[in-house]
Design a protein around this motif. Structure first.
Motif, PDB file in Angstrom:
ATOM      1  N   GLU A  79      27.781  -7.880  18.901  1.00 48.55           N
ATOM      2  CA  GLU A  79      28.062  -8.798  20.004  1.00 48.55           C
ATOM      3  C   GLU A  79      27.219  -8.463  21.225  1.00 48.55           C
ATOM      4  O   GLU A  79      26.813  -9.361  21.976  1.00 48.55           O
ATOM      5  N   HIS A  80      26.935  -7.178  21.425  1.00 51.45           N
ATOM      6  CA  HIS A  80      26.171  -6.770  22.612  1.00 51.45           C
ATOM      7  C   HIS A  80      24.660  -6.901  22.404  1.00 51.45           C
ATOM      8  O   HIS A  80      23.949  -7.346  23.317  1.00 51.45           O
TER       9      HIS A  80
ATOM     10  N   LYS B 180      31.263  -4.817  17.724  1.00 49.72           N
ATOM     11  CA  LYS B 180      31.013  -4.644  19.163  1.00 49.72           C
ATOM     12  C   LYS B 180      29.518  -4.493  19.433  1.00 49.72           C
ATOM     13  O   LYS B 180      28.980  -5.085  20.385  1.00 49.72           O
TER      14      LYS B 180
ATOM     15  N   VAL C 242      27.047   1.586  25.103  1.00 52.39           N
ATOM     16  CA  VAL C 242      27.921   0.481  24.697  1.00 52.39           C
ATOM     17  C   VAL C 242      29.072   0.982  23.831  1.00 52.39           C
ATOM     18  O   VAL C 242      30.222   0.579  23.999  1.00 52.39           O
TER      19      VAL C 242
END
Length: 330
Positions: free
Chosen positions: A93-94, A90, A211
């Motif tokens: 991906e960010h 995650k 995030v």
């Protein structure tokens, strides 16, 4: 136009198609090449080639127990040799491409040379922006790339700073202009759902927490080395560093922050202000360049005005504390 650094043998090529071809050729031949990234300039070599990686250590005079970051084009390349847990994926991906490094478990049968990982069963991985990304795609392999400077010294944010630090220890420097971030990447490691902040850097801890939806756990002083940049003494100029200064002592240079100067600033041997408006992004981008320029003033000590600990201030203060650490800990 190609340049040769004065009194040195290294070539300096402006970033572009010719530089990309030259860097690719040198890397495939097992050489180390200094390249621009958005954080600082890196000294890159094929992470699967032990002799090439050894040239990084030789050029930097770097302790062999300090691991290196593997730079990749993205998650697909990283998955060839590392395993992602859901939270690390995650974050990748960010924040990729960008100034975040993830420490991940190595896959069985991976091709990363043990010199890169310093014998650990994990590897630090980052996807850079710009020329670095183009070069990795062109070579088709991950690049090990610590900062392109003598180990423990000020990280370079310009091609000339690389040449000044490494001299003729390397043959090629790619000039992509001043770096935009100006401090190294943030390094985190996820274990059992907990995110450990191993090194503050170009991505603020608060942004990662936003995030992830979790609070980062800070590494404790004296923790075992799990990633680059964890040595107690690092990023050091020749001059001593005096942090959180409230006044200027005779013969000192001053590294300032914000609109107001400390007492006696007018008597400083030299003064540079990281950001007159108190902008931490601007301060981070100027940090290593200004430390180097104040060091060149001949001052025996650089006094540093207080800098906030929030946002990128955490990374700036981390670098300053390591630069000020006793040199026997390098």
């Amino acid at each position: 136009m190609e340049a040769v650094s004065p009194a040195r043998k290294c070539r300096i090529l402006p970033a572009g198609p010719d530089a990309l071809a030259a860097a690719r050729s040198a890397l495939l031949a097992g050489e180390a090449v200094a390249i621009p990234t958005e954080t600082v300039y890196g000294l890159a070599a094929d992470a699967t080639n032990g002799e090439a990686v050894a040239r990084i250590f030789e050029s930097k005079q770097r302790p062999s127990f300090n691991p290196l970051i593997c730079h990749v084009t993205g998650i697909d390349m990283a998955e060839r040799f590392a395993r992602f847990d859901p939270l690390s994926r995650k974050l990748a991906e960010h924040f990729w491409p960008g100034a975040l490094t993830l420490v991940l478990p190595l896959r069985e049968g991976h091709a990363i040379h043990p010199l890169v990982t310093a014998g650990l069963d994990t590897v630090a991985v980052r996807a850079p922006q710009g020329f670095g990304a183009e070069l990795i795609a062109a070579i088709g392999r991950p690049l090990a790339a610590p900062s392109a400077n003598r180990s423990g010294r000020i990280s370079p944010t310009t091609a000339q700073a690389v040449a000044d630090s490494l001299g003729d220890a390397i043959s090629l420097v790619i000039d992509g202009g001043p770096t935009t971030v100006g401090v190294e990447s943030t390094i985190v490691k996820v274990e059992d759902g907990v995110i450990h902040l191993l090194r503050p850097g170009g991505v603020a801890a608060e942004d990662i927490e936003a995030v992830a939806g979790k609070t980062l756990q800070r590494a404790q002083a004296g923790s075992a080395i799990q990633a680059p940049g964890m040595l107690a003494s690092h990023y050091a100029p020749n001059a001593r560093m005096r942090l959180n200064a409230k006044d200027i002592e005779p013969g000192e240079a001053l590294l300032g922050f914000g609109p107001q100067r400390i007492a006696g600033a007018e008597k400083a041997r030299a003064v540079l202000v990281l950001s007159a408006t108190g902008d931490l992004v601007e301060a981070a981008a100027n940090l290593f360049d200004y430390m180097g320029r104040l060091d060149a003033s001949g001052a025996a000590c650089i006094a540093v005005e207080p800098i906030p600990e929030h946002g990128l201030g955490e990374a700036i203060n981390d670098r300053l504390r390591r630069a000020a650490a006793p040199r026997g800990q390098e």
